[in-house]
Design a protein around this motif. Sequence first.
Motif, PDB file in Angstrom:
ATOM      1  N   LEU A  46       2.914  13.793   6.357  1.00  0.00           N
ATOM      2  CA  LEU A  46       4.332  12.980   5.897  1.00  0.00           C
ATOM      3  C   LEU A  46       5.662  14.453   5.653  1.00  0.00           C
ATOM      4  O   LEU A  46       5.405  15.565   5.137  1.00  0.00           O
ATOM      5  CB  LEU A  46       4.255  12.200   4.521  1.00  0.00           C
ATOM      6  N   VAL A  47       6.816  14.142   5.830  1.00  0.00           N
ATOM      7  CA  VAL A  47       7.787  14.797   5.767  1.00  0.00           C
ATOM      8  C   VAL A  47       8.102  15.066   4.166  1.00  0.00           C
ATOM      9  O   VAL A  47       8.365  16.022   3.690  1.00  0.00           O
ATOM     10  CB  VAL A  47       9.223  14.273   6.235  1.00  0.00           C
ATOM     11  N   GLY A  48       7.779  13.649   3.425  1.00  0.00           N
ATOM     12  CA  GLY A  48       7.964  13.833   1.868  1.00  0.00           C
ATOM     13  C   GLY A  48       7.815  12.251   1.323  1.00  0.00           C
ATOM     14  O   GLY A  48       7.641  11.552   2.111  1.00  0.00           O
ATOM     15  N   THR A  49       7.614  12.228   0.148  1.00  0.00           N
ATOM     16  CA  THR A  49       7.452  11.094  -0.540  1.00  0.00           C
ATOM     17  C   THR A  49       8.488  10.751  -1.605  1.00  0.00           C
ATOM     18  O   THR A  49       8.724  11.597  -2.448  1.00  0.00           O
ATOM     19  CB  THR A  49       5.917  10.986  -1.328  1.00  0.00           C
TER      20      THR A  49
ATOM     21  N   LEU B  67       6.872   5.192  10.901  1.00  0.00           N
ATOM     22  CA  LEU B  67       6.973   6.555  11.210  1.00  0.00           C
ATOM     23  C   LEU B  67       6.239   7.248  10.462  1.00  0.00           C
ATOM     24  O   LEU B  67       6.078   8.707  10.322  1.00  0.00           O
ATOM     25  CB  LEU B  67       8.366   7.135  11.241  1.00  0.00           C
ATOM     26  N   GLY B  68       5.387   6.613   9.090  1.00  0.00           N
ATOM     27  CA  GLY B  68       4.588   7.282   8.254  1.00  0.00           C
ATOM     28  C   GLY B  68       5.501   7.888   6.897  1.00  0.00           C
ATOM     29  O   GLY B  68       4.784   8.366   6.114  1.00  0.00           O
ATOM     30  N   GLU B  69       6.799   7.312   6.800  1.00  0.00           N
ATOM     31  CA  GLU B  69       7.325   7.958   5.562  1.00  0.00           C
ATOM     32  C   GLU B  69       7.140   7.054   4.463  1.00  0.00           C
ATOM     33  O   GLU B  69       7.216   5.651   4.567  1.00  0.00           O
ATOM     34  CB  GLU B  69       8.897   7.877   5.934  1.00  0.00           C
ATOM     35  N   VAL B  70       6.805   7.286   3.345  1.00  0.00           N
ATOM     36  CA  VAL B  70       6.174   6.819   2.144  1.00  0.00           C
ATOM     37  C   VAL B  70       7.179   6.740   1.034  1.00  0.00           C
ATOM     38  O   VAL B  70       7.920   7.753   0.745  1.00  0.00           O
ATOM     39  CB  VAL B  70       4.729   7.481   1.641  1.00  0.00           C
ATOM     40  N   ALA B  71       7.466   5.634   0.433  1.00  0.00           N
ATOM     41  CA  ALA B  71       7.974   5.485  -1.095  1.00  0.00           C
ATOM     42  C   ALA B  71       7.318   4.794  -2.103  1.00  0.00           C
ATOM     43  O   ALA B  71       6.499   3.837  -1.519  1.00  0.00           O
ATOM     44  CB  ALA B  71       9.360   4.523  -0.925  1.00  0.00           C
ATOM     45  N   ASP B  72       7.031   5.320  -3.146  1.00  0.00           N
ATOM     46  CA  ASP B  72       6.443   4.695  -4.224  1.00  0.00           C
ATOM     47  C   ASP B  72       7.137   3.936  -5.427  1.00  0.00           C
ATOM     48  O   ASP B  72       8.378   4.335  -5.366  1.00  0.00           O
ATOM     49  CB  ASP B  72       5.876   5.990  -5.136  1.00  0.00           C
TER      50      ASP B  72
END
Length: 328
Positions: free
Chosen positions: A16-19, A278-283
């Motif tokens: 991932l680029v970032g979370t 695209l696989g980008e994650v947010a918590d």
Amino acid sequence: MRPRIAGFVFVAVIALVGTACGDKSSATHFSLPHKKSQPAGITTGPDGHIWFTEFSAGRIARVSTDGKIDEFPLPTHRAGPFDITAGPDGNLWATEFSANKIARITPSGEIKEFPMPSEKGGPYGITVGPDGNLWFTLQKTDRIARMTLDGTVTEFPIPFEGPVRPSPWGVAAGKDGNIWFTMQGTSKIGRMTMAGELTEWALADNKAGPADITLGPDGNIWFSEIHAGQIGRITPDGQISEYPTGKDTSPKGITVGPDGNIWYTDLAKNRVGRMTTLGEVADYPLKKGYRQVQGITAGPDGNIWFTETHANTVARLTLPSSSAEGNK
């Protein structure tokens, strides 16, 4: 016995680029009327309510979008209801893991149970197939089963060798007209035709523990990996990609949100996660204390609903306006 076609493909693990932290959302938790009910599976019903199972209490329940809860006891004592889905007949259908039955419940709460022909099958995940029948996993006997709306059951064994059982878990219908399911024991993804022909794909990590599964907004199948801390995607022709969800995570429930993103629960941390295609994650962190966030579904109100087994609550996550960006 149906023939098995074993398939193995290259698995791409994508970093991932970032979370990001989804701190603009808010969760509202609704406590169940009885202690230690252990809510598990959850889905949106045809009546505009959210329906869920209470594993330990042996009930099917519904909650309105403003939090009013109604419960309906199953006829079989300690039935252990787990997963639930909206049927093609306007009713709800649930697996009874401990009782080895499938339950049908009308929106008004009338229940009928259908016993399995084989003993100790352990019905677990359930979905509606492309053929309009109910398809579900039999975790204890390593089979995929199909049931017509009148209760006629056909079982399809999953052949295997060695001491490790497939242990089929989640199940979903694909856009390709087939049934897709996870095998937590052997860390494989299976595809079954309406005639019962099976194809398998092994994950790169043989201890990944694939769990719940859903049809994604992109026409692919998406699934959670409890032990690997990843969300996986498999195309109709069997190409697998995997996306990490963060350190020490344990994704379990999975669904497509009203915003066109993948939403999942995290058993290891008190949070709900959102992933773009695209696989980008947010918590989205929840209340403190171990809550055991389990099932998840998109609600009729445009929000995310989920069960918290240990906390004995069902919860609503109000989506931030930014989440609508989804797959743009």
